[in-house]
Design an enzyme around this catalytic site. Structure first.
Site, PDB file in Angstrom:
ATOM      1  N   ASP A 226      -5.411   5.652   1.517  1.00 54.97           N
ATOM      2  CA  ASP A 226      -5.973   4.343   1.207  1.00 54.97           C
ATOM      3  C   ASP A 226      -5.405   3.927  -0.156  1.00 54.97           C
ATOM      4  O   ASP A 226      -4.864   4.752  -0.904  1.00 54.97           O
ATOM      5  CB  ASP A 226      -7.503   4.368   1.204  1.00 54.97           C
ATOM      6  CG  ASP A 226      -8.094   2.952   1.328  1.00 54.97           C
ATOM      7  OD1 ASP A 226      -7.341   1.973   1.173  1.00 54.97           O
ATOM      8  OD2 ASP A 226      -9.311   2.831   1.561  1.00 54.97           O
TER       9      ASP A 226
HETATM   10  C1  BGC Z   1      -9.392  -0.639   1.689  1.00 55.61           C
HETATM   11  C2  BGC Z   1      -8.505  -0.523   2.898  1.00 55.61           C
HETATM   12  C3  BGC Z   1      -7.426  -1.565   2.833  1.00 55.61           C
HETATM   13  C4  BGC Z   1      -6.653  -1.396   1.544  1.00 55.61           C
HETATM   14  C5  BGC Z   1      -5.538  -2.398   1.361  1.00 55.61           C
HETATM   15  C6  BGC Z   1      -8.608  -0.674   0.394  1.00 55.61           C
HETATM   16  O1  BGC Z   1      -9.420  -1.109  -0.652  1.00 55.61           O
HETATM   17  O2  BGC Z   1     -10.332   0.413   1.670  1.00 55.61           O
HETATM   18  O3  BGC Z   1      -9.278  -0.667   4.074  1.00 55.61           O
HETATM   19  O4  BGC Z   1      -6.605  -1.517   3.955  1.00 55.61           O
HETATM   20  O5  BGC Z   1      -7.530  -1.545   0.451  1.00 55.61           O
HETATM   21  O6  BGC Z   1      -6.082  -3.642   1.063  1.00 55.61           O
END
Ligand code: BGC
Length: 815
Positions: A226
């Site tokens: 993530d």
């Molecule tokens: C989230 C993800 C997301 C990523 C990119 C993170 O804060 O948990 O689900 O895909 O950011 O925006």
């Protein structure tokens, strides 16, 4: 290179160590690193579950599909498959090849901030919905990136929390949607979660990544972290977290090259991860693309029609006393009141990384007004109350031109003489940016911003001004600093990376023009998200609820559209309660006293309490149904569409009744999943607690009964349904398995679990026999002694019903 089939092994072996390592982190927020020397292009990924946003919150618009709970509520994988196809096309229109979706964490508690993105409290319903979603998406030549693996079921301290989940609970509950997506839909990528799982960072969890995901399930795709969720150099690589996102790298790069050269990290682990990156590029056609494409908007009538249909299909009719719905004729006094904070401005999608700018947005008020007007009914409207969590955006009607100046040097925002890098007129005072909004660079930014306008109050009184931001902000009125948030600690808004709102109250005079300047100094950090929200609250005059009640007195029918918004249900924080925000409960109660028929529409992504339930005629749970929300709702309320959604989550009476209540949010950095497998209906049904509405519940306008059920095989039963009404309709038949042999089971053995469902169309007066397929994994249990699956011993009762609490027939099988 793009015209020949690519031999990934040869390609990866042709790279130097440094080149292989370079592939293991993004080049920027959304794109992988290219290697021009050998023709390896960059590939773009895009958020998220309800649309493909592209690289920028302010970029080209995207079709916004229904949220996760709404999709699950359709109980209709065939429809979800269509939505998946649409999202695949949308992803490609943004020049991307991976969609960072679906989100399949479970609703462990109804207040989880991202529940709206997730699907259900039930692993099987989540799995079936996710498999359809992934199949549709991947059929368009786009990889799904299923997330977040695993244990990110709430947002509380999500970047550090240790989710302690015992193995049996993990296996039988939280891992199931991931397992199904790998085995049944060949999902091509997986995103690790921010949290730790039983002590180890999810991105470093070798057992879950190498042994379970790749080993047991046979996953052969790409694992990415993530965003900023990788916390190690060595452990992540060794565990099999192939790609660190975003870039530039924090943990890999030269440091990793050096570690390999020192013999601390194995060359073959680096090669394996680089190979995964290249293999994914190859699978999705990124080599042929030659790099990320342009970002465009596709918007056509079929897409809108699909979103409208899907949004309506997820809506759940919870109550319909006296058949007040569907609305087929004008009330005697031809007045109807449409009231509630979500009427004029409904919530189509929820907040955080799921945010997309819709190509088209139909709010409830105009859509319903159009229908009523055509019937000769007069529509009365007022909001009745407000639910903004932060002060509302600047009211442009009271402003002169609003300008936003951006500076590459933060401090220049404070200087009246510095020349901005860009300067433009704007129509919002709420900004969220990825990368550097001044230069457009997708690297972690450093910039200054200045918003300026003249503001002319229309009434005398106490006006409140507020600011929340990533970085330090000040508000100046007529050159004087009236607020600075330099002293506010980080931990509010903007994914939890910003400063919570700070407010100042000022007495202003009507008709006088005030110069307003808001400055933002955004220092460089390694985070790429920035944001600024400038809010202004006008003096409160009178009581909006009294005003609404007075209007209600003129109408025989009121439609009260309540709910949450993208500040209440978002990413980075959970809700504190299941209560509707603001004075919405009071509003509904007052309207109910003043009007004969009240229809409440709840526009929220997850359950809310309904203390007024007995006082209203009808309730529709609309979720966040996507960009066509107003038309989807109109189709349902006016009976063009039969209500066929069913609850994918139990609605509790009180938060105190919910399974994780005693254990959430956890303490001392630990979220102990002490309720184990007893989440959702498993909890209510096992401990005998009354929910407000059970899992699987939902009414139709037609009346369709289960009249027979018989076993065909262990994996299929036939159910006969009879529609004894004069409307064509749908029924969602559900099958729950209850093991009869219960000797020696663990204390958290659920009374029953969903193992099958089917949405069946039954015409007015007709009788239909339909097959219900049962879960191929439905008869297994995780054996803690052998650390493996075994088949449930003894006989299993199959309960055929219309919700977890409404069983109409029982059958028995021996697995
Ligand atoms: C989230 C993800 C997301 C990523 C990119 C993170 O804060 O948990 O689900 O895909 O950011 O925006």
């Amino acid at each position: 290179m793009s015209h020949h089939p690519i031999n990934i092994d040869e390609l990866v072996d042709s790279l130097t160590l440094a080149e292989q390592v370079s592939l293991l982190a993004g080049r920027n927020i959304w794109e992988t690193e290219p290697i021009e020397r050998v023709g390896i292009p960059s590939m773009r990924v895009s958020d998220g579950p309800v649309g493909a946003r592209g690289t920028d919150f302010n970029g080209p618009a995207s079709v916004n599909t229904p949220c996760g709970t709404s999709l699950a509520a359709t109980f209709d994988p065939a429809l979800v498959l269509e939505v998946g196809h649409l999202l695949g096309k949308e992803t490609r229109a943004k020049g991307a090849r991976v969609l960072l979706a679906p989100t399949v964490n479970l609703h462990r508690t109804p207040i989880g901030g991202r529940n709206f993105e997730c699907m259900s409290e039930d692993p099987y319903l989540t799995a079936e919905t996710a498999v359809a979603y992934v199949n549709g998406l991947q059929a368009e030549g786009v990889a799904a990136c299923i997330k977040h693996y695993v244990g990110n079921d709430t947002e509380f301290e999500r970047n550090t929390i240790d989710s302690r989940i015992d193995e049996k609970t993990l296996r039988e509950m939280y891992l199931v949607p991931f397992e199904a997506a790998v085995e049944d839909a060949h999902v091509q990528s997986v995103m690790t979660s921010y949290n730790r799982v039983n002590g180890t960072w999810a991105a470093d969890e070798k057992r879950l990544l190498a042994d379970v995901l790749r080993g047991e399930w046979g996953f052969d795709g790409l694992v990415m972290s993530d965003w900023f969720g990788l916390n190690s150099m060595k452990e992540g690589i060794e565990a099999g977290c192939d790609l660190e996102m975003p870039g530039p790298t924090r943990h890999r790069g030269q440091a990793l090259v050096d570690a390999v050269e020192r013999g601390e990290v194995s060359r073959s682990d680096v090669r394996t991860a680089a190979r995964s990156v290249l293999a994914l590029l190859n699978k999705v056609g990124a080599f042929a693309d030659g790099g990320p494409g342009p970002e465009t908007t596709r918007d056509n009538p079929e897409d809108r029609a699909l979103v409208r249909r899907a949004g309506a299909a997820g809506m759940v009719l919870l109550k319909n006393e006296g058949n007040v719905l569907p609305i087929v004729s004008a009330p005697a006094r031809p007045n109807v009141l449409i009231v509630g904070p979500n009427a004029a401005k409904g919530e189509n999608r929820g907040g955080g990384s799921a945010h997309v700018n819709a190509t088209h947005l139909v709010h409830p008020l105009p859509a319903l007004t159009e229908r009523f007007t055509a019937m000769g009914v007069n529509v009365l409207h007022t909001a009745g109350c407000a639910i903004n969590k932060r002060l509302p955006e600047l009211d442009l009607a009271l402003c002169g031109e609003v300008r936003l100046d951006l500076f590459t040097e933060p401090a220049d925002a404070l200087s009246p003489t510095a020349t901005p890098h860009t300067s433009k007129a704007i129509t919002t005072s709420r900004f969220m940016w990825f990368g550097d909004p001044a230069t457009g660079s997708t690297q972690p930014p450093e910039f200054g911003a200045r918003l300026s306008t003249t503001f002319t109050p229309d009434i005398d009184g106490t006006w409140q001004f507020g600011v929340s931001s990533v970085g330090d902000a000040t508000i100046l009125i007529d050159g004087e600093t009236v607020l600075s948030n330099i002293d506010v600690v980080v931990g509010g808004g903007f994914f939890g990376l910003g400063k919570a709102e700070k407010i100042v109250a000022l007495h202003l005079q009507a008709g006088r023009a005030y110069d307003i300047v808001v400055t933002l100094l955004r220092p460089r950090t390694d985070m790429s998200v920035s944001g600024l929200h400038v809010g202004v609250q006008r003096p409160v005059v009178g009581d909006p609820i009294e005003e609404a009640a007075a209007l209600a007195g003129q109408a025989d029918l009121a439609i009260v559209i309540v709910g949450t918004n993208d500040d209440w249900e978002s990413e980075g924080w959970d809700r504190d309660t299941i209560d509707l925000p603001g004075r919405q409960n009071e509003l509904i109660e007052r309207i109910a006293l003043a009007t004969e028929h009240v229809v409440v529409v709840v526009n929220a992504g997850s359950p809310v309490a309904m203390p007024w339930l007995d006082q209203v005629s009808a309730v529709v749970m609309a979720w966040f149904p996507g960009q066509e929300l107003g038309d989807s709702l109109a189709d349902l309320l006016f009976g063009d569409v039969e209500p066929s959604g069913r609850l994918p989550v139990t609605f509790p009476k009180r938060l105190e009744d919910t399974p994780a209540f005693e254990h959430h949010p956890g303490r001392n950095g630990v979220a102990d999943y002490a309720e184990r497998r007893l989440i959702g209906y498993r909890w209510y049904d096992t401990v005998g607690r009354e929910p407000l509405f059970p899992f699987g519940f939902g009414l139709g306008y037609a009346n369709i009964e289960v009249t027979n059920a018989l076993v065909r095989s262990l994996y299929s039963i036939d159910v006969t349904l009879t529609n004894d009404s004069d409307r064509d309709g749908f029924q969602v038949v559900q099958v729950y398995a209850h093991r009869l042999h219960r000797e020696g089971v663990r204390a958290d053995e659920p009374d029953q679990k969903l193992v099958g469902f089917a949405k069946v169309a039954v015409a007015a007066g007709a009788t239909v026999t339909a097959p219900v397929r049962l879960d191929a994994r439905g008869y297994r249990e995780w054996n803690e002694t052998t650390n493996d699956w075994n088949t449930i011993p003894g006989r299993v009762q199959l309960r055929v019903g219309l919700s977890s609490r409404d069983i109409r027939a029982t059958l028995e099988v021996t697995p």
